[in-house]
Design a protein around this motif. Structure first.
Motif, mmCIF file in Angstrom:
data_model
loop_
_atom_site.group_PDB
_atom_site.id
_atom_site.type_symbol
_atom_site.label_atom_id
_atom_site.label_comp_id
_atom_site.label_asym_id
_atom_site.label_seq_id
_atom_site.Cartn_x
_atom_site.Cartn_y
_atom_site.Cartn_z
ATOM 1 N N VAL A 43 -57.422 36.395 81.250
ATOM 2 C CA VAL A 43 -57.825 35.707 82.481
ATOM 3 C C VAL A 43 -56.980 34.457 82.680
ATOM 4 C CG1 VAL A 43 -59.727 34.584 83.702
ATOM 5 C CG2 VAL A 43 -60.196 36.522 82.179
ATOM 6 N N THR A 44 -56.470 34.298 83.888
ATOM 7 C CA THR A 44 -55.762 33.084 84.262
ATOM 8 C C THR A 44 -56.329 32.620 85.594
ATOM 9 O OG1 THR A 44 -53.744 33.910 83.228
ATOM 10 C CG2 THR A 44 -53.505 32.063 84.729
ATOM 11 N N GLU A 45 -56.654 31.343 85.693
ATOM 12 C CA GLU A 45 -57.132 30.777 86.953
ATOM 13 C C GLU A 45 -56.039 29.898 87.545
ATOM 14 O OE1 GLU A 45 -61.288 29.464 87.275
ATOM 15 O OE2 GLU A 45 -61.405 29.880 85.117
ATOM 16 N N VAL A 46 -55.790 30.068 88.848
ATOM 17 C CA VAL A 46 -54.744 29.300 89.517
ATOM 18 C C VAL A 46 -55.196 28.888 90.911
ATOM 19 C CG1 VAL A 46 -52.869 30.494 88.299
ATOM 20 C CG2 VAL A 46 -53.605 31.323 90.535
ATOM 21 N N ASP A 47 -54.454 27.932 91.468
ATOM 22 C CA ASP A 47 -54.591 27.600 92.883
ATOM 23 C C ASP A 47 -53.955 28.763 93.634
ATOM 24 O OD1 ASP A 47 -54.154 26.771 95.516
ATOM 25 O OD2 ASP A 47 -53.334 24.822 94.956
ATOM 26 N N GLY A 48 -54.746 29.509 94.331
ATOM 27 C CA GLY A 48 -54.254 30.696 95.018
ATOM 28 C C GLY A 48 -53.289 30.420 96.151
ATOM 29 N N HIS A 49 -53.121 29.154 96.514
ATOM 30 C CA HIS A 49 -52.156 28.799 97.557
ATOM 31 C C HIS A 49 -50.798 28.455 96.963
ATOM 32 C CE1 HIS A 49 -55.379 28.790 100.478
ATOM 33 N NE2 HIS A 49 -56.072 28.015 99.673
ATOM 34 N N ASP A 50 -50.716 28.395 95.658
ATOM 35 C CA ASP A 50 -49.490 28.017 94.960
ATOM 36 C C ASP A 50 -48.765 29.284 94.499
ATOM 37 O OD1 ASP A 50 -47.554 27.223 93.093
ATOM 38 O OD2 ASP A 50 -48.821 25.620 92.279
ATOM 39 N N ARG A 51 -47.740 29.677 95.240
ATOM 40 C CA ARG A 51 -47.008 30.916 94.924
ATOM 41 C C ARG A 51 -46.380 30.894 93.546
ATOM 42 N NH1 ARG A 51 -43.731 31.810 100.502
ATOM 43 N NH2 ARG A 51 -45.483 31.287 101.863
ATOM 44 N N THR A 75 -58.980 29.867 96.374
ATOM 45 C CA THR A 75 -58.383 29.542 97.668
ATOM 46 C C THR A 75 -59.407 28.918 98.608
ATOM 47 O OG1 THR A 75 -58.873 31.739 98.551
ATOM 48 C CG2 THR A 75 -56.708 31.438 97.510
ATOM 49 N N THR A 76 -58.893 28.313 99.654
ATOM 50 C CA THR A 76 -59.712 27.768 100.731
ATOM 51 C C THR A 76 -59.437 28.626 101.950
ATOM 52 O OG1 THR A 76 -59.502 25.533 99.860
ATOM 53 C CG2 THR A 76 -60.139 25.743 102.178
ATOM 54 N N PHE A 77 -60.477 29.269 102.452
ATOM 55 C CA PHE A 77 -60.236 30.152 103.584
ATOM 56 C C PHE A 77 -59.862 29.341 104.829
ATOM 57 C CE2 PHE A 77 -64.534 29.463 105.203
ATOM 58 C CZ PHE A 77 -65.280 29.281 104.055
ATOM 59 N N GLY A 78 -58.915 29.892 105.573
ATOM 60 C CA GLY A 78 -58.415 29.241 106.775
ATOM 61 C C GLY A 78 -57.522 28.046 106.496
ATOM 62 N N ARG A 79 -57.063 27.907 105.267
ATOM 63 C CA ARG A 79 -56.294 26.726 104.876
ATOM 64 C C ARG A 79 -55.079 26.524 105.772
ATOM 65 N NH1 ARG A 79 -52.412 25.803 100.167
ATOM 66 N NH2 ARG A 79 -52.305 23.551 100.030
ATOM 67 N N GLY A 80 -54.924 25.286 106.237
ATOM 68 C CA GLY A 80 -53.767 24.922 107.042
ATOM 69 C C GLY A 80 -53.974 25.011 108.534
ATOM 70 N N TYR A 83 -58.900 24.122 112.875
ATOM 71 C CA TYR A 83 -60.184 24.605 113.379
ATOM 72 C C TYR A 83 -60.759 25.758 112.552
ATOM 73 C CZ TYR A 83 -57.355 28.215 115.643
ATOM 74 O OH TYR A 83 -56.473 29.247 115.900
ATOM 75 N N MET A 84 -60.016 26.237 111.583
ATOM 76 C CA MET A 84 -60.480 27.354 110.756
ATOM 77 C C MET A 84 -60.857 26.968 109.331
ATOM 78 S SD MET A 84 -57.933 30.478 111.472
ATOM 79 C CE MET A 84 -58.244 31.608 112.785
ATOM 80 N N GLU A 85 -60.229 25.951 108.779
ATOM 81 C CA GLU A 85 -60.372 25.658 107.360
ATOM 82 C C GLU A 85 -61.828 25.446 106.948
ATOM 83 O OE1 GLU A 85 -58.451 22.591 104.173
ATOM 84 O OE2 GLU A 85 -57.160 23.453 105.713
ATOM 85 N N SER A 86 -62.250 26.267 105.991
ATOM 86 C CA SER A 86 -63.597 26.230 105.406
ATOM 87 C C SER A 86 -64.720 26.513 106.401
ATOM 88 C CB SER A 86 -63.855 24.890 104.710
ATOM 89 O OG SER A 86 -62.932 24.724 103.655
ATOM 90 N N ARG A 87 -64.399 27.102 107.524
ATOM 91 C CA ARG A 87 -65.412 27.426 108.538
ATOM 92 C C ARG A 87 -65.687 28.923 108.491
ATOM 93 N NH1 ARG A 87 -65.704 23.772 113.376
ATOM 94 N NH2 ARG A 87 -67.259 25.366 113.749
ATOM 95 N N GLN A 102 -51.903 27.730 118.482
ATOM 96 C CA GLN A 102 -52.185 26.506 117.737
ATOM 97 C C GLN A 102 -52.085 26.763 116.233
ATOM 98 O OE1 GLN A 102 -55.947 24.576 118.596
ATOM 99 N NE2 GLN A 102 -55.808 23.292 116.776
ATOM 100 N N ALA A 103 -52.651 27.865 115.776
ATOM 101 C CA ALA A 103 -52.592 28.200 114.350
ATOM 102 C C ALA A 103 -51.146 28.366 113.904
ATOM 103 C CB ALA A 103 -53.391 29.471 114.065
ATOM 104 N N GLN A 104 -50.354 29.062 114.683
ATOM 105 C CA GLN A 104 -48.943 29.251 114.345
ATOM 106 C C GLN A 104 -48.231 27.911 114.260
ATOM 107 O OE1 GLN A 104 -47.134 32.189 113.646
ATOM 108 N NE2 GLN A 104 -49.219 32.904 113.412
#
Length: 114
Positions: A43-51, A75-80, A83-87, A102-104
């Motif tokens: 098992v390895t745990e990582v920041d899922g946003h860090d490639r 991960t944080t859903f909607g990260r970046g 209006y989506m992050e963590s919602r 806007q998202a783009q």
């Protein structure tokens, strides 16, 4: 793990959400890494946003005789996207064309032709 399938790797996106709500309201997943380890997985745990962290967790060519690997990607859903992050509602709501643009822009991506 019993069969030593070292070339098997799974990535678990642990983002705290499910279809219509937060996972914590239904099931406590804090012990997920321990559960995999109990069954013999590496098992390895990582920041899922860090490639780089994801690539490092998967490593090089695995030993076929080693235990399987699970990478718990937190991960944080909607990260970046402001209006989506963590919602939670953005797990199922469609975007308008203006929201898509806007998202783009917020992600620094070039808007794709639709």
């Amino acid at each position: 793990a019993h069969h030593r399938v070292g070339r098997l790797a799974a990535i678990l996106d642990l983002n705290g959400q499910q279809a219509l709500g937060y996972t914590r309201d239904v099931l406590d997943l804090t012990s997920v890494p321990d559960r995999f380890a109990a069954f013999g997985w590496r098992v390895t745990e990582v920041d899922g946003h860090d490639r780089s962290a994801l690539a490092g967790a998967l490593g090089d060519e695995p030993d076929a005789e080693a235990p399987p690997t699970v990478v718990v990607a937190r991960t944080t859903f909607g990260r970046g996207v402001s209006y989506m992050e963590s919602r939670i509602e953005w797990h199922y709501l469609p975007m308008t064309d203006a929201q898509y643009e806007q998202a783009q822009a917020e992600l620094g991506a070039r808007a794709a032709v639709r």
